[in-house]
Write a protein that holds these residues in place. Structure first.
Motif, PDB file in Angstrom:
ATOM      1  N   SER A  27       0.805  -1.209   0.000  1.00  0.00           N
ATOM      2  CA  SER A  27       0.000   0.000   0.000  1.00  0.00           C
ATOM      3  C   SER A  27       0.846   1.270   0.000  1.00  0.00           C
ATOM      4  N   SER A  28       0.407   2.224  -0.745  1.00  0.00           N
ATOM      5  CA  SER A  28       1.093   3.507  -0.784  1.00  0.00           C
ATOM      6  C   SER A  28       0.080   4.583  -1.125  1.00  0.00           C
ATOM      7  N   TYR A  29       0.402   5.788  -0.812  1.00  0.00           N
ATOM      8  CA  TYR A  29      -0.540   6.888  -1.032  1.00  0.00           C
ATOM      9  C   TYR A  29      -0.891   7.049  -2.490  1.00  0.00           C
ATOM     10  N   SER A  30       0.084   7.032  -3.339  1.00  0.00           N
ATOM     11  CA  SER A  30      -0.206   7.304  -4.747  1.00  0.00           C
ATOM     12  C   SER A  30       0.708   6.510  -5.665  1.00  0.00           C
ATOM     13  N   PRO A  31       0.445   5.213  -5.787  1.00  0.00           N
ATOM     14  CA  PRO A  31       1.281   4.443  -6.710  1.00  0.00           C
ATOM     15  C   PRO A  31       0.863   4.652  -8.153  1.00  0.00           C
ATOM     16  N   SER A  32       1.798   4.549  -9.037  1.00  0.00           N
ATOM     17  CA  SER A  32       1.511   4.360 -10.454  1.00  0.00           C
ATOM     18  C   SER A  32       1.781   2.889 -10.736  1.00  0.00           C
ATOM     19  N   LEU A  33       0.956   2.303 -11.560  1.00  0.00           N
ATOM     20  CA  LEU A  33       1.066   0.867 -11.807  1.00  0.00           C
ATOM     21  C   LEU A  33       1.140   0.598 -13.299  1.00  0.00           C
ATOM     22  N   PHE A  34       1.925  -0.380 -13.665  1.00  0.00           N
ATOM     23  CA  PHE A  34       2.150  -0.706 -15.062  1.00  0.00           C
ATOM     24  C   PHE A  34       2.152  -2.221 -15.236  1.00  0.00           C
ATOM     25  N   TRP A  35       1.813  -2.635 -16.433  1.00  0.00           N
ATOM     26  CA  TRP A  35       2.057  -4.001 -16.869  1.00  0.00           C
ATOM     27  C   TRP A  35       2.960  -3.935 -18.104  1.00  0.00           C
ATOM     28  N   CYS A  91       4.271  -7.103 -13.586  1.00  0.00           N
ATOM     29  CA  CYS A  91       3.550  -6.020 -12.931  1.00  0.00           C
ATOM     30  C   CYS A  91       4.596  -5.113 -12.291  1.00  0.00           C
ATOM     31  N   VAL A  92       4.447  -3.816 -12.467  1.00  0.00           N
ATOM     32  CA  VAL A  92       5.457  -2.870 -11.999  1.00  0.00           C
ATOM     33  C   VAL A  92       4.771  -1.735 -11.257  1.00  0.00           C
ATOM     34  N   VAL A  93       5.342  -1.331 -10.132  1.00  0.00           N
ATOM     35  CA  VAL A  93       4.774  -0.239  -9.359  1.00  0.00           C
ATOM     36  C   VAL A  93       5.806   0.860  -9.194  1.00  0.00           C
ATOM     37  N   SER A  94       5.343   2.073  -9.291  1.00  0.00           N
ATOM     38  CA  SER A  94       6.191   3.241  -9.076  1.00  0.00           C
ATOM     39  C   SER A  94       5.562   4.072  -7.977  1.00  0.00           C
ATOM     40  N   TYR A  95       6.358   4.369  -6.947  1.00  0.00           N
ATOM     41  CA  TYR A  95       5.835   5.117  -5.820  1.00  0.00           C
ATOM     42  C   TYR A  95       6.269   6.573  -5.894  1.00  0.00           C
TER      43      TYR A  95
END
Lengths: 114, 116
Positions: A27-35, A91-95
């Motif tokens: 969990s994070s306040y505002s992740p960006s998510l990618f595939w 799956c990739v997440v950017s915080y």
């Protein structure tokens, strides 16, 4: 710690049947998510991205993913698998904060059976 | 071609030698990333730059690894005294970022290193 979990290391489907590749993130306040998709001996290609706009995101090749904050999930789906979809999916997440700009899951290998 | 370019595509080296890889990002992208990918695994973050500043390097695998981006354009990744365990695909990516926001990253084809 920032992390992303791909729940299946390998998914096998028959051609023409739906695809579901599962992804959960910490969990994070505002992740960006990618595939991203990686075909054998090819570079990583962006399939789709979520950046706090619409929660249902449409990507290339008929793929889509839904951001569910309550479940911290970003599962990838496609209504009908094609043989050419066989590949490795990440799956990739950017915080918005932290030292690691893009965190990759371990990947899910999708096999499509004729 | 205006994508991310990596050279060489393949490198075979003897253990103990030094190697250097080059990455040319998309020209307007200010962020540049290095990742390592071993067989059957997802890419593992190594380091990244915003313009010429190296913002994170604690994930570099050992002090044998170093990266530079001297003019905020191309970058090099050097591995000194290579070991067989360094054999992997080294990926470079670039994106446009400002503060907390970040566009998607575009990846190069990678440099495959084999240490014999």
């Amino acid at each position: 710690a920032q992390s992303v979990t791909q729940l299946d290391s390998h998914v096998s489907v028959s051609e023409g049947t739906p695809v579901l590749l599962r992804c959960n993130y910490s969990s994070s306040y505002s992740p960006s998510l990618f595939w991203y998709v990686q075909h054998p001996n090819k570079g990583l290609q962006l399939l789709l991205k979520y950046t706090s706009a619409a929660t249902l995101v449409k990507g290339i090749n008929g793929f889509e993913a839904e951001f569910k904050k309550s479940e911290t999930s970003f599962h990838l789906t496609k209504p009908s698998a094609h043989m050419s979809d066989a590949a490795e999916y990440f799956c990739v997440v950017s915080y918005s904060s932290g030292n690691t700009p893009l965190v990759f899951g371990k990947g899910t290998r999708l096999s499509v059976i004729a | 071609d205006t994508g991310v370019s990596q050279n060489p595509r393949h490198k075979i080296t003897k253990r103990g030698q030094n190697v250097t890889f080059r990455c040319d990002p998309i020209s307007e992208h200010n962020r540049l990333y290095w990742y390592r990918q071993t067989l059957g695994q997802g890419p593992e973050f190594l380091t990244y730059f915003q313009n010429e500043a190296q913002l994170e390097k604690s994930r570099l695998l050992s002090d044998r690894f170093s990266a530079e981006r001297p003019k905020g354009s191309f970058s090099t990744l050097e591995i000194q005294r290579t070991e067989q365990g360094d054999s992997a695909m080294y990926l470079c990516a670039s994106s446009l970022g400002q503060g907390a926001s970040n566009t998607e990253a575009f990846f190069g084809q990678g440099t495959r290193l084999t240490v014999v």
